[in-house]
Design a protein around this motif. Sequence first.
Motif, PDB file in Angstrom:
ATOM      1  N   VAL A 149       0.841  -1.197   0.000  1.00  0.00           N
ATOM      2  CA  VAL A 149       0.000   0.000   0.000  1.00  0.00           C
ATOM      3  C   VAL A 149       0.877   1.247   0.000  1.00  0.00           C
ATOM      4  N   GLY A 150       1.925   1.251   0.807  1.00  0.00           N
ATOM      5  CA  GLY A 150       2.838   2.388   0.851  1.00  0.00           C
ATOM      6  C   GLY A 150       3.525   2.623  -0.479  1.00  0.00           C
ATOM      7  N   SER A 151       3.941   1.568  -1.119  1.00  0.00           N
ATOM      8  CA  SER A 151       4.574   1.682  -2.437  1.00  0.00           C
ATOM      9  C   SER A 151       3.599   2.237  -3.462  1.00  0.00           C
ATOM     10  N   ALA A 152       2.382   1.720  -3.443  1.00  0.00           N
ATOM     11  CA  ALA A 152       1.375   2.187  -4.397  1.00  0.00           C
ATOM     12  C   ALA A 152       1.082   3.674  -4.181  1.00  0.00           C
ATOM     13  N   LEU A 153       0.942   4.103  -2.930  1.00  0.00           N
ATOM     14  CA  LEU A 153       0.692   5.512  -2.647  1.00  0.00           C
ATOM     15  C   LEU A 153       1.870   6.381  -3.049  1.00  0.00           C
ATOM     16  N   SER A 154       3.061   5.896  -2.838  1.00  0.00           N
ATOM     17  CA  SER A 154       4.260   6.642  -3.224  1.00  0.00           C
ATOM     18  C   SER A 154       4.326   6.814  -4.734  1.00  0.00           C
ATOM     19  N   ASN A 214       2.073  12.108 -12.444  1.00  0.00           N
ATOM     20  CA  ASN A 214       1.432  13.357 -12.884  1.00  0.00           C
ATOM     21  C   ASN A 214       0.051  13.517 -12.262  1.00  0.00           C
ATOM     22  N   ARG A 215      -0.688  12.428 -12.172  1.00  0.00           N
ATOM     23  CA  ARG A 215      -2.018  12.493 -11.554  1.00  0.00           C
ATOM     24  C   ARG A 215      -1.912  12.874 -10.082  1.00  0.00           C
ATOM     25  N   GLY A 216      -0.903  12.344  -9.402  1.00  0.00           N
ATOM     26  CA  GLY A 216      -0.701  12.682  -7.998  1.00  0.00           C
ATOM     27  C   GLY A 216      -0.340  14.139  -7.809  1.00  0.00           C
ATOM     28  N   ARG A 217       0.521  14.652  -8.696  1.00  0.00           N
ATOM     29  CA  ARG A 217       0.893  16.073  -8.632  1.00  0.00           C
ATOM     30  C   ARG A 217      -0.322  16.953  -8.886  1.00  0.00           C
ATOM     31  N   LYS A 218      -1.138  16.551  -9.888  1.00  0.00           N
ATOM     32  CA  LYS A 218      -2.346  17.316 -10.196  1.00  0.00           C
ATOM     33  C   LYS A 218      -3.306  17.289  -9.012  1.00  0.00           C
ATOM     34  N   LEU A 219      -3.452  16.147  -8.371  1.00  0.00           N
ATOM     35  CA  LEU A 219      -4.326  16.039  -7.211  1.00  0.00           C
ATOM     36  C   LEU A 219      -3.847  16.954  -6.090  1.00  0.00           C
ATOM     37  N   ARG A 220      -2.543  16.958  -5.819  1.00  0.00           N
ATOM     38  CA  ARG A 220      -1.996  17.832  -4.774  1.00  0.00           C
ATOM     39  C   ARG A 220      -2.234  19.302  -5.114  1.00  0.00           C
ATOM     40  N   ARG A 221      -2.036  19.644  -6.393  1.00  0.00           N
ATOM     41  CA  ARG A 221      -2.263  21.022  -6.830  1.00  0.00           C
ATOM     42  C   ARG A 221      -3.736  21.402  -6.679  1.00  0.00           C
TER      43      ARG A 221
END
Length: 86
Positions: free
Chosen positions: A16-21, A27-34
């Motif tokens: 789970v930690g690896s998948a979240l990392s 890019n999707r994670g960066r967009k979500l954070r933004r």
Amino acid sequence: MNNGKFFAGLALGALVGSALSCFAHSNRGRKLRRDIYDTIQDLEEDAYDFAHRAKHKAEKVSGEVVEKMSQQAEAVKGKLNEVTNK
């Protein structure tokens, strides 16, 4: 505690930690954070605007109350003068 359960939990947590990392650095994670950051900024601005409008409304209402109280005090004072002058 059973060693098998411990290692199964450890493996599951690592997956789970690896998948979240991986998601967080994609890019999707960066967009979500933004998007989350922008939403928080918008909420902060909305809260500031709401507080600003509430402050002005409270000042307006308190001014109206003071004015009405002054008018009532003058009316009472006038009636008191009428009664004492009779």
